[in-house]
Design an enzyme around this catalytic site. Sequence first.
Site, PDB file in Angstrom:
ATOM      1  N   GLU A 151      10.128   8.471 -17.211  1.00 60.89           N
ATOM      2  CA  GLU A 151       8.789   9.065 -17.405  1.00 60.89           C
ATOM      3  C   GLU A 151       8.257   8.774 -18.803  1.00 60.89           C
ATOM      4  O   GLU A 151       7.090   8.436 -18.992  1.00 60.89           O
ATOM      5  CB  GLU A 151       8.843  10.580 -17.198  1.00 60.89           C
ATOM      6  N   LYS A 204      16.216  21.757 -10.990  1.00 53.45           N
ATOM      7  CA  LYS A 204      15.564  20.507 -11.377  1.00 53.45           C
ATOM      8  C   LYS A 204      16.445  19.533 -12.139  1.00 53.45           C
ATOM      9  O   LYS A 204      17.261  19.919 -12.963  1.00 53.45           O
ATOM     10  CB  LYS A 204      14.344  20.812 -12.257  1.00 53.45           C
ATOM     11  N   SER A 242      15.150  21.741 -16.248  1.00 51.41           N
ATOM     12  CA  SER A 242      13.982  22.569 -16.508  1.00 51.41           C
ATOM     13  C   SER A 242      14.447  23.904 -17.068  1.00 51.41           C
ATOM     14  O   SER A 242      15.505  24.405 -16.690  1.00 51.41           O
ATOM     15  CB  SER A 242      13.213  22.785 -15.210  1.00 51.41           C
ATOM     16  N   HIS A 267       0.834  -1.224   0.000  1.00 54.03           N
ATOM     17  CA  HIS A 267       0.000   0.000   0.000  1.00 54.03           C
ATOM     18  C   HIS A 267       0.860   1.263   0.000  1.00 54.03           C
ATOM     19  O   HIS A 267       0.421   2.309   0.474  1.00 54.03           O
ATOM     20  CB  HIS A 267      -0.940   0.027   1.209  1.00 54.03           C
TER      21      HIS A 267
END
Length: 464
Positions: free
Chosen positions: A295, A288, A282, A161
């Site tokens: 992704e 970043k 970024s 979980h």
Amino acid sequence: MSDKKESSMWGGRFKEATDAFVAEFTSSIQFDQRLALQDIQGSLAHAEMLTKAKVLTQDELSQIQKGLGEIKEEVLSGHAEWSIELEDIHMNIEKRLTDKIGITGKKLHTGRSRNDQVATDIRLYVRDEIDEIATLITRLQKALAEQAEKHADVIMPGFTHLQTAQPVTFGHHLLAWYEMIERDFGRLQDCRTRLNQSPLGAAALAGTTYPIDRELTAKLLGFEKPTNNSLDSVSDRDFAIEFNAFASILMMHLSRFSEELILWTSAQFDFIDLPDRFCTGSSIMPQKKNPDVPELIRGKSGRVFGHLTSLLVLMKSQPLAYNKDNQEDKEPLFDCIDTIKNCLLAFADMMPAITPKAENMLAAAKKGFATATDLADYLVVKNIPFRDAHEIVGSSVVYAIEQQKDLSELSLDELRQFSDAIEQDVFEILTLEGSVQARDHLGGTAPKQVVFQAKKAQENLQKR
Ligand code: ARG
């Protein structure tokens, strides 16, 4: 619709030429040119068989072989030119051959149809790609097994979980991925086995009146045997669907791995280091470092699942035998192949480059009372029924939360408030190291077991 074009291969039956838009709309050469080498391979086998059957002479065969050999060179050197008027790769190659060798080129199509031809070509093509994909999968598995062995004793939290459940080792986690990919490899081989039959000779749908030898063409093309039914042979695309199903499950796995890599590289987890070359920055936020490669792989799973749906819907309403609908099998199939090859390549490169941040993983494992089950198991050994032990540990955890301590940081007196069966030896099992080492059985997370499985995996890969 206007601008009529000269009709070509089937001109005899037609009173007017094909509409220019229709010619373009119905053509497949834009994408089926990928099948050029397999089409030549199939034609060479067909011509050789026709010669043995005395339908072609030895001299005609030699001319065909020479012509097709030249076309193959044109394809390999990138000099082949294809025309939309000739609709697809099959007619383009046949026309090119006829331009080269004259009337003999027109004899090549004796006893076959584009229907069995295309069915043969795609099988050959997918079979070639399957073998390349198998190599990529093996590379990824090798990286996983090596990393698992190297990090067999790095402790991290195991989750259920997405809540800290019990400590596990990083190597153990990587071997879970290995097992998923191992099943994918098995599915790929199963797909190859069922695909590896020759539809050549089914002709348009009913077979042919020429004395063909289907066993021979099957053998020449490396197929295990000819297919059994001509109607099925020209209309079956199960192998494409099965391949895409394999690819979808693989992508589902790669997407899950990606999701974990993305979580683990976040500041909140900070479990691994993913080298800069797999990330981008970024344009506005200077701090970043985005895990773009995982992704994108997670995102690309969608298109592969979509192709599976396309192929299923493509086939679901087709009456026997060949229908033009089948031309729509190629783009989903080709894109599926390209996508999974790129994703596997990215993963196989990324996997050896990942380094675990062992201290962060350990600190995270300490946070979530990951050894609570070990305490319950300890009490069971001291003759307390498991349900009661569960209750005792539950109360201990509530107390530890109040004290803002881990179970292993409570004193013996504090622990004994909940059960006097608890003794000094409890601290051996409350440590994370003790917890993972205690799970020392086949498939368990103990470092010893992880090394054993990782070595076994590497030995298995050696045999491929
Ligand atoms: N381009 C066609 C395809 O990809 C080849 C077979 C065409 N056969 C036919 N009878 N129209 O399916």
